[in-house]
Design a protein around this motif. Structure first.
Motif, PDB file in Angstrom:
ATOM      1  N   ARG A   7       4.564   2.226   2.789  1.00 23.03           N
ATOM      2  CA  ARG A   7       4.868   2.875   4.077  1.00 23.03           C
ATOM      3  C   ARG A   7       5.937   3.953   3.885  1.00 23.03           C
ATOM      4  O   ARG A   7       5.844   5.051   4.420  1.00 23.03           O
ATOM      5  CB  ARG A   7       5.327   1.825   5.088  1.00 23.03           C
ATOM      6  CG  ARG A   7       5.890   2.410   6.392  1.00 23.03           C
ATOM      7  CD  ARG A   7       7.399   2.159   6.450  1.00 23.03           C
ATOM      8  NE  ARG A   7       7.973   2.606   7.684  1.00 23.03           N
ATOM      9  CZ  ARG A   7       8.498   3.818   7.884  1.00 23.03           C
ATOM     10  NH1 ARG A   7       8.468   4.707   6.934  1.00 23.03           N
ATOM     11  NH2 ARG A   7       9.035   4.133   9.035  1.00 23.03           N
ATOM     12  N   TYR A  62       6.359  -3.141  10.362  1.00 24.39           N
ATOM     13  CA  TYR A  62       7.262  -2.614   9.351  1.00 24.39           C
ATOM     14  C   TYR A  62       8.734  -2.847   9.692  1.00 24.39           C
ATOM     15  O   TYR A  62       9.132  -2.953  10.843  1.00 24.39           O
ATOM     16  CB  TYR A  62       7.011  -1.115   9.099  1.00 24.39           C
ATOM     17  CG  TYR A  62       5.614  -0.834   8.637  1.00 24.39           C
ATOM     18  CD1 TYR A  62       5.209  -1.204   7.360  1.00 24.39           C
ATOM     19  CD2 TYR A  62       4.681  -0.231   9.478  1.00 24.39           C
ATOM     20  CE1 TYR A  62       3.910  -0.959   6.927  1.00 24.39           C
ATOM     21  CE2 TYR A  62       3.386   0.011   9.058  1.00 24.39           C
ATOM     22  CZ  TYR A  62       3.006  -0.366   7.780  1.00 24.39           C
ATOM     23  OH  TYR A  62       1.730  -0.136   7.367  1.00 24.39           O
ATOM     24  N   GLU A  63       9.522  -2.917   8.607  1.00 26.22           N
ATOM     25  CA  GLU A  63      10.957  -3.113   8.756  1.00 26.22           C
ATOM     26  C   GLU A  63      11.584  -1.957   9.527  1.00 26.22           C
ATOM     27  O   GLU A  63      12.494  -2.139  10.321  1.00 26.22           O
ATOM     28  CB  GLU A  63      11.606  -3.234   7.375  1.00 26.22           C
ATOM     29  CG  GLU A  63      11.170  -4.480   6.594  1.00 26.22           C
ATOM     30  CD  GLU A  63      11.655  -4.452   5.164  1.00 26.22           C
ATOM     31  OE1 GLU A  63      12.263  -3.420   4.756  1.00 26.22           O
ATOM     32  OE2 GLU A  63      11.451  -5.444   4.454  1.00 26.22           O
ATOM     33  N   ASN A 102       5.888  -2.328   2.502  1.00 28.75           N
ATOM     34  CA  ASN A 102       6.935  -1.463   3.047  1.00 28.75           C
ATOM     35  C   ASN A 102       7.186  -0.257   2.150  1.00 28.75           C
ATOM     36  O   ASN A 102       7.463   0.840   2.625  1.00 28.75           O
ATOM     37  CB  ASN A 102       8.225  -2.256   3.242  1.00 28.75           C
ATOM     38  CG  ASN A 102       8.220  -3.041   4.546  1.00 28.75           C
ATOM     39  OD1 ASN A 102       8.217  -2.471   5.638  1.00 28.75           O
ATOM     40  ND2 ASN A 102       8.192  -4.360   4.438  1.00 28.75           N
TER      41      ASN A 102
END
Length: 1018
Positions: free
Chosen positions: A970, A606-607, A967
């Protein structure tokens, strides 16, 4: 009493000195002491010792004098170290002497030892001093166990059993409000207390431990140095001892119940009290005071006023008014807690039940509270007050304060914690009724802040106890109380405050609510008491309290009591404990240390990376207490930290763990159970620690059986971390850092029906894709070579959740075997019933491989892997070289594996996977109709993929949108991944325990995320 006054002794000091010398042989100085009905002198002997000479009222019955004498004698024999007066015998050897006064009255004389100290009345009544008093009284009463005398059975108005007689003295109380106050206590006593007194333990007690009869040390005012004056001792309920001492200790005390609690605490340590005794203590304290003020009023009426009798009347009235303002149930809870009992019976069981069953409670909001990005609401910051300025009449400002706080932070849910200190409670309604000059400031509920209109649901079945509207400023607005009676748990209440008024017309007392039923909506400031929209949720373990009696805010001093009466509702509401307390290193520090200490090409998902600290079922909880629905980590096959697996590992690890060179039941038991799930041809097992080790062992088996190296693999495949497996994984060797295929590795196209040529009939996809394998085998034969093996995941995963077309494996396996090769099925990701319809994904193709490899879900998180093969191949491998794996097949690992199989079978998880998987597929297909970006839906059981495309006709990958959706999910608390050659396939592999409720949550988040991502994309 008038007769007693007429017969009070009146000896001069000289006469008393003469009596002392005559009867006790002492020549000493005498100092008069105050007394109501007797005559007392302090005796200071020449040798430094001191005594008390008591000249007893002539009207006192002889039996009473004998009773006191016997009591003192008993104490001298049983408790000679107890700091109480001890008898000094007369010269005659008797305990009492007799003399005649000038009036002709006969008086009896008693000499006892002097107890050093000063009256507690002249000292500060600290908690320590009062606990010491409790200890002393407990020792005193314990020493009297078994003592009895006819004089102890006398009839006294001061006997707590006779407190009801106060009703007959009310006529002497002039003020009607005062009479009404006393009547309220008397009525409670007659109705609730008096009938229970005969069932209490009774014994001889002091019965008058007022603060003039209790001495403290001159050098230590927190230590009780003695107890004196046994004139009121009698046989009565033991609990009266504590009640009487507490009544006097509470006079002019800023915390009278705290004073009583300190005495009860000390007494209980020496003379253990019973719960049923402590439950009456509040009323017994009150009735001692009622007795005192009514007797004083009666005596004043008969004597025209007596300062000695009235000395404690004013503070007694003040204390009675304080007690009248208190809720007796709260006072009793404080007293119970002081004695080590639950604040209310069953309180701790309620909290324990909720904690044990929190995973089964339904969501209080549209999704579990822990699934929201949450933050503490800044009540403590005056600049962010969550109340409305009622004078300014601007209720809209409360919501804007909260909105401003959340803007830019991503916060979706505000939380006001239990126990938080709040200065916002400034109205008269928050003044303590227990403590003087104290304001209630500790929050006893859980606040959940969201927009007005947010619906809230009961996590547990309930009966509506009440629905009402509080109109007071800073009140609750609409207030709902629910009663819960779950099996195996004491009944308890929940309070739902600050709701919209719509609930009043929809709910009524007696209504039954199923778990998950709507309770109400968060109210706007103009109808919720003037607060920012939120829910005040509170648990109450005392079902005898009405909704309006439940304290939403309490005193800090009694926070331990409130924690049992009104336990934190966080678990009930679904807030994770990690939300309140973060531990370990910060995210930034961990990222820095990873770069410094670990391989730099170890990736982070994830970012915005997540730091997980706990797993539970289908949830992963991060260090901020946010729970993420785990639809990705298929290692924890039956859920994170499944108790059956945890228990099996712990039990075996605590017993024995060793290697396979020794005999143990577990390895053969597990091999037997594991092979029973496979086709009969696959009968021989070997164990390792990871899927990579399993695949490497499969290659050794193949080489031993065929003597070949040539490999047939699928494009975009991944089989493990060792170099020989990287060489077989196009996902690795064809990407950045890879060196392409080695000469012995032959790569066939991924048999992806969605991307098959348009002119291929669907029913021929399997055969057409298999032609790629045929060509590779033909090329080998042309070079005089032959394939050693075909290795493929039964459902290619990193290739994008690709489901092999019907007949593909059957055709490929036939060709490979015809060429003398071995067929290896990699079930590391997709095995153990994940597909639902079968135990193993290869079974969906109607084939039986020669070797099956397993890992990841096999131990539900424990490092375990397996290879199962045919007897023929196993015989080829038995070439004299030992296969040994230090940890593979150890007793602990096999215990974990057995537990996983037990759970899959015992909880029918294959059926669950198939049903929930089909439910999800249907929902995804419905989404596909709404969102053009969804090109393909594929899945079986709980192995699912959604391929995103920028154009359905060309099937061009929508990589950026796929990453944005992953994302975005998330950010909304759902974990999934992206796979495939273009990272455009949403990959979902949730635990086998995934429920319909979990599926609905996933569906809702996916839909919300698609809407948001596509809106941004234009």
């Amino acid at each position: 009493m008038n007769d007693m006054l007429k017969t009070t002794p009146d000896f001069t000091i000289e006469e008393a000195q003469a009596l002392l010398a005559q009867h006790f042989g002492l020549n000493a100085a005498l100092t008069p002491l105050d007394s109501e009905r007797d005559q007392n002198f302090k005796v200071s002997a020449g040798d430094g010792r001191s005594y008390i000479l008591k000249i007893i009222n002539a009207a006192e019955p002889e039996i009473e004098s004998d009773f006191q004498t016997a009591l003192l004698a008993h104490l001298g024999a049983r408790a000679d170290t107890l700091p109480v007066p001890h008898l000094q015998p007369a010269l005659s050897g008797e305990s009492l002497a007799t003399t005649s006064a000038r009036s002709g009255l006969v008086h009896r004389l008693r000499l006892v030892s002097w107890i050093e100290g000063m009256p507690l009345a002249q000292s500060e009544r600290t908690d320590a001093a009062l606990r010491s008093l409790g200890h002393m009284l407990g020792r005193f009463d314990a020493s009297l166990k078994g003592f009895m005398h006819p004089g102890a059975l006398r009839d006294l108005d001061w006997d707590i059993r006779n407190a009801g007689r106060s009703a007959g003295r009310l006529l002497h109380v002039a003020d009607p409000q005062d009479r009404a106050l006393l009547q309220r206590f008397i009525d409670r006593f007659e109705e609730r207390i008096a009938p229970r007194l005969p069932m209490l333990r009774s014994a001889v007690i002091h019965n008058d431990a007022n603060d003039w009869n209790v001495l403290v040390g001159e050098d230590d005012r927190n230590r009780i140095s003695g107890i004196i004056d046994f004139g009121d001792a009698l046989y009565t309920p033991v609990m009266a001892e504590v009640a009487i001492a507490a009544a006097y200790a509470g006079l002019d005390h800023p915390d009278p119940i705290g004073a009583a609690a300190a005495i009860a605490n000390g007494y209980h340590a020496e003379y253990p009290l019973l719960e049923e005794e402590v439950d009456l203590l509040f009323d017994l304290i009150a009735m001692r005071l009622v007795t005192s003020v009514t007797i004083s009023a009666s005596r004043r009426a008969h004597t025209g006023g007596n300062p000695y009798l009235a000395i404690s009347e004013r503070p007694a009235w003040a204390l009675l008014r304080k007690l009248d303002a208190m809720n007796p149930r709260f006072a009793t809870a404080i007293l119970r807690k002081a004695c080590g009992f639950e604040a209310v019976a069953g309180a701790r069981a309620v909290g324990a039940w909720i904690d044990r069953n929190r995973k089964n409670l339904l969501a209080l909001l549209d999704r579990p509270a822990a699934a929201y990005a949450a933050d503490i609401v800044p009540y403590g910051d005056p600049a962010h007050s969550m109340t409305v300025n009622s004078a300014a009449a601007r209720p809209h400002e409360a919501q804007s304060v909260w909105t401003e706080h959340c803007r830019g932070t991503g916060v979706e849910l505000g939380i006001g914690p239990w126990g938080e200190a709040r200065t916002v409670y400034s109205g008269e309604m928050f003044v303590s009724r227990l403590l003087e000059k104290t304001r209630r400031s500790r929050h006893l509920g859980l606040d959940l802040f969201k927009a007005a209109g947010t619906k809230v649901y009961t996590p547990l079945a309930a009966t509506v106890a009440s629905v009402e509207i509080e109109t007071d400023p800073l009140g609750y607005g609409c207030l709902v109380a629910l009663r819960h009676e779950p099996e195996g748990c004491p009944p308890f209440l929940t309070l739902w405050g600050h709701l919209a008024h719509e609930a009043v017309g929809r709910l009524k007392a007696g209504d039954t609510l199923e778990a998950g039923a709507l309770v109400g909506e968060m109210g706007a400031p103009e109808e919720n008491g003037g607060w920012a929209p939120h829910l005040h949720l509170q648990i109450c373990t005392d079902t005898g309290l009405s909704a309006s009696e439940i304290l939403g805010v309490g005193e800090e001093r009694y926070l331990d009591v409130w924690s049992e009466l009104f336990p934190d509702a966080s678990a009930f509401a679904g807030v994770a404990p990690e939300f309140y307390e973060q531990t370990g290193r910060t995210h930034e520090e961990i990222v820095r240390l990873r770069k410094d200490l670990l391989l730099s090409n170890l990736s982070i998902s994830y970012e915005k990376p997540i730091k997980f600290v706990r797993g539970e079922g289908v949830w992963l909880i991060d260090d901020r207490g946010r729970a993420y629905l785990d639809c990705f980590n298929n290692v924890c096959h039956i859920g994170h930290a499944h108790p059956a697996v945890v228990e099996a590992i712990a039990r075996q690890a605590a017993t024995l763990n060793t290697n396979t060179r020794y005999l143990h039941d577990n390895i053969v038991a597990y091999a037997e159970r594991l092979t029973s799930t496979l086709p009969k041809e696959l009968a021989i097992a070997a164990f390792a620690n990871s899927g990579s080790e399993a695949n490497s062992l499969a290659l050794r088996l193949m080489r031993a059986h065929t003597g070949r190296e040539n490999a047939l693999v699928l494009d975009w495949a991944y089989h493990g971390t060792t170099q020989e497996l990287i060489d077989l994984s196009a996902y690795k060797f064809r990407r950045k850092g890879g060196r392409g295929p080695k000469s012995h590795v032959h790569v066939a196209a991924v048999p992806d029906s969605y991307h098959a040529p348009a002119d291929w009939p669907a029913e021929e996809h399997g055969k057409r894709f298999a032609e790629d394998i045929a060509e590779l085998i033909a090329a080998m034969r042309a070079r005089g070579e032959a394939p050693g093996f075909f290795l493929a995941e039964s459902i290619p995963s990193v290739a994008g959740q690709v489901f092999l077309p019907d007949g593909y494996l059957k055709e490929v396996y036939r060709m490979v075997r015809d060429a003398g090769g071995v067929c290896i099925a990699d079930e590391v990701q997709v095995g153990f019933g994940r597909v639902g319809s079968h135990w193993w994904a290869f079974e969906t193709q109607g084939v039986v491989p020669d070797v099956v490899t397993m890992g990841k879900p096999i131990g539900a998180g424990h490092p375990l892997a397996a290879v199962v093969t045919t007897r023929e191949i196993a015989a080829s491998f038995d070439n004299g070289m030992e296969y040994f794996n230090t940890f593979g097949g150890n007793p602990v690992s096999c215990a974990a594996g057995l537990a996983v199989l037990d759970v899959i079978e015992g909880e029918d998880l294959r059926r669950n996977a198939l049903e929930i998987g089909n439910y999800l597929l249907a929902a995804f297909r419905s989404m596909q109709e709404r969102y053009e970006v969804i090109g393909d839906i594929r899945g079986l059981g709980l192995f699912l993929g959604i391929e995103l495309v920028s154009d359905r006709s060309t099937k061009a990958p929508a990589t950026e949108i796929a990453r944005a959706v992953s994302n975005g999910a998330r950010q909304r608390g759902v974990l999934m991944g992206t796979e495939g050659p273009h990272d455009n396939v949403l990959k979902m592999r949730p635990p086998m325990i995934f429920s319909k409720r979990d599926a609905d949550h996933l569906i809702a988040v996916l839909a919300e995320t698609f809407e948001a991502v596509l809106a941004r994309a234009g």
